[in-house]
Design a protein around this motif. Sequence first.
Motif, PDB file in Angstrom:
ATOM      1  N   LYS A 116       1.112  -0.866   0.140  1.00  0.00           N
ATOM      2  CA  LYS A 116       0.057  -0.308  -0.196  1.00  0.00           C
ATOM      3  C   LYS A 116       0.727   0.865  -0.181  1.00  0.00           C
ATOM      4  CE  LYS A 116      -4.230   1.663  -0.445  1.00  0.00           C
ATOM      5  NZ  LYS A 116      -4.490   2.240  -1.656  1.00  0.00           N
ATOM      6  N   GLU A 119       1.527   2.014  -3.399  1.00  0.00           N
ATOM      7  CA  GLU A 119       0.649   1.976  -4.722  1.00  0.00           C
ATOM      8  C   GLU A 119       0.327   3.718  -4.045  1.00  0.00           C
ATOM      9  OE1 GLU A 119      -4.192   1.490  -5.729  1.00  0.00           O
ATOM     10  OE2 GLU A 119      -3.130   0.785  -3.507  1.00  0.00           O
ATOM     11  N   PRO A 124      -1.650   3.167  -8.752  1.00  0.00           N
ATOM     12  CA  PRO A 124      -2.143   1.242  -9.163  1.00  0.00           C
ATOM     13  C   PRO A 124      -1.371   0.314 -10.062  1.00  0.00           C
ATOM     14  CG  PRO A 124      -3.065   2.381 -10.961  1.00  0.00           C
ATOM     15  CD  PRO A 124      -2.218   2.993  -9.550  1.00  0.00           C
ATOM     16  N   TRP A 126       1.384  -1.084  -8.627  1.00  0.00           N
ATOM     17  CA  TRP A 126       2.036  -1.177  -7.750  1.00  0.00           C
ATOM     18  C   TRP A 126       1.401  -1.275  -6.546  1.00  0.00           C
ATOM     19  CZ3 TRP A 126       6.961  -3.193  -9.682  1.00  0.00           C
ATOM     20  CH2 TRP A 126       7.549  -2.485 -10.744  1.00  0.00           C
ATOM     21  N   SER A 127       0.065  -1.761  -6.306  1.00  0.00           N
ATOM     22  CA  SER A 127      -0.753  -2.227  -5.667  1.00  0.00           C
ATOM     23  C   SER A 127      -0.671  -3.566  -5.041  1.00  0.00           C
ATOM     24  CB  SER A 127      -2.731  -1.959  -6.340  1.00  0.00           C
ATOM     25  OG  SER A 127      -2.688  -2.566  -7.237  1.00  0.00           O
ATOM     26  N   GLN A 130      -2.130  -5.579  -7.554  1.00  0.00           N
ATOM     27  CA  GLN A 130      -1.494  -6.181  -8.959  1.00  0.00           C
ATOM     28  C   GLN A 130      -0.544  -7.353  -7.979  1.00  0.00           C
ATOM     29  OE1 GLN A 130      -2.066  -5.141 -11.298  1.00  0.00           O
ATOM     30  NE2 GLN A 130       0.381  -6.057 -12.553  1.00  0.00           N
TER      31      GLN A 130
END
Length: 537
Positions: A116, A119, A124, A126-127, A130
């Motif tokens: 988080k 992100e 997104p 690197w959420s 994902q």
Amino acid sequence: MNKGTNSQPTYDYIVVGTGPAGAAIARKLTDDNQNSVLVLEAGDNNSKEQPIRDSLFAPPFILTEDFFPQYFWQGKGVPQKNVKDRSFDWTGGRTLGGGSSINNNQYVRPSQANMKQWENLLGPLWSPEQETYQFSQLEKYNGQTQNPNARGYNGKLDIRQAPAYPTSMVEKLVTAIERATGFTRILDYNDPNTPLGPFTRWQLYQTPYGQRESSDTAFLSPDVMKESGEGVGGRRLLVTYNSTVQRVIFDNNKRAIGVEFFKEGNCYYAYARKKVIVSAGINSPQLLMLSGIGPADTLNKAGISVVHHNANVGKNMTTHPVNTSMFTTNPNDKALPDADPFALYTGGAFLPDPTPGADPNRRCVQLIGQIGAGGMLSIILIVLEPKSQGTVRIQNADPLKIVLADAGFLNNRSDLETIKNIYRVYIKSIAEELAKIDSHYQLVTPTLETIQDDSKLEAFIKDNLGPTHHIQGTLRMAPNENQGVVNAMGEVFGVENLIVADDSIAPFVSDGNTSAPAFFIGANIADQLLRQDCKNS
């Protein structure tokens, strides 16, 4: 590719390194038999040799002590002023598979809270969602879980949960951790829905039969390439070994167009139509600086022409410090099942920082049970979110000159306080509970007297602190170059067609072993490059 000839070998992509990120990228980019990819590996192809394949060599220090010259980069970091000026190996895998061929086999995804942060900084791509998607595509999970939707069963990367039947020693240790910490045992620590707690089974980079799984066996396997490095089945891939990249070549428009590398004493050049991708791990910041990207004053002093000034190159280094505690054991208890010596570890736990005021839901401490010297039980304790940071800088323009790598251990006093609290709160309580379960289990080092004396405990920590070689952040991903070196696509600020994809671009220290995030970074960036190819075709 001989120096002095008029031929200029050209590929769509050049990838530097065959570690988790580089191997995953090479495979993904060549899966459609359209892209041509040259992969340059500084080490040799040692993939079939017993010390690499046999997981019994994986636990800490076995490979490094007995096989250091063959498979590792050889160097020393600068003396660490906060740990009594001790120096540690500055090293990683120098062989096909990179660090994944010589690491401790532990597979730990970054937590949802950790992702988080990624992100929030990068968007997104690197959420947490994902991350779960990519790992479910990458892995072939052989174990139990309460959330099968978060696990992958058809990927290339074998992951084994082991042992299937934990021993009495494991049961006693995990029960003691439960009672000492108040956290109940968990089944699958890589399930994003799983809370913190102790566990009896680790998840390991292993085949179902216990052999090491590494980036080359997963992504550069015989169905992908021959042992000699040529792609098979029409795949336009060439992996060349003993090929150490010295610099990235740029044209007058600051566009990366190729690399210069040494192989068997000769200098060669290779060129890229689309991108040069650096996945060289601990050597990535050095390669950028040798190529003219980094702090201008450092480059000028080294006699290197500045292509682009970025003071963040080589900064923001993070790594996990490690300490240990030792216990006597019951001679009738076994650490590992006779039928599964490849399980390697005797239970473990992920726990919060025990310091008052710390987030009780955040993964900040890793405990690893393992049999140590003299048959004693060792509990290895790792601080997963240290606040100390270090640096990497080159000494001169000689690519063979070792960098000045400063891990910065305990530069931030809070890390020392966290380690002291781990001993005071966790280890002391675990020792008390373990002795209640079985009086054969007694804490030997540090002694309870040491734990209860602040100055003695601090001295013990400084005498025994060691490295994990979990180096990250030296080419940090960030929204702009004031905060980092590459953007959310891994593109290096200030130049064109140069990508970095490995642990060096992690924007925050990963709260677990760092091989898994390297696989994630490589797969994620490869997918974005393929999307770009589709748009441009």
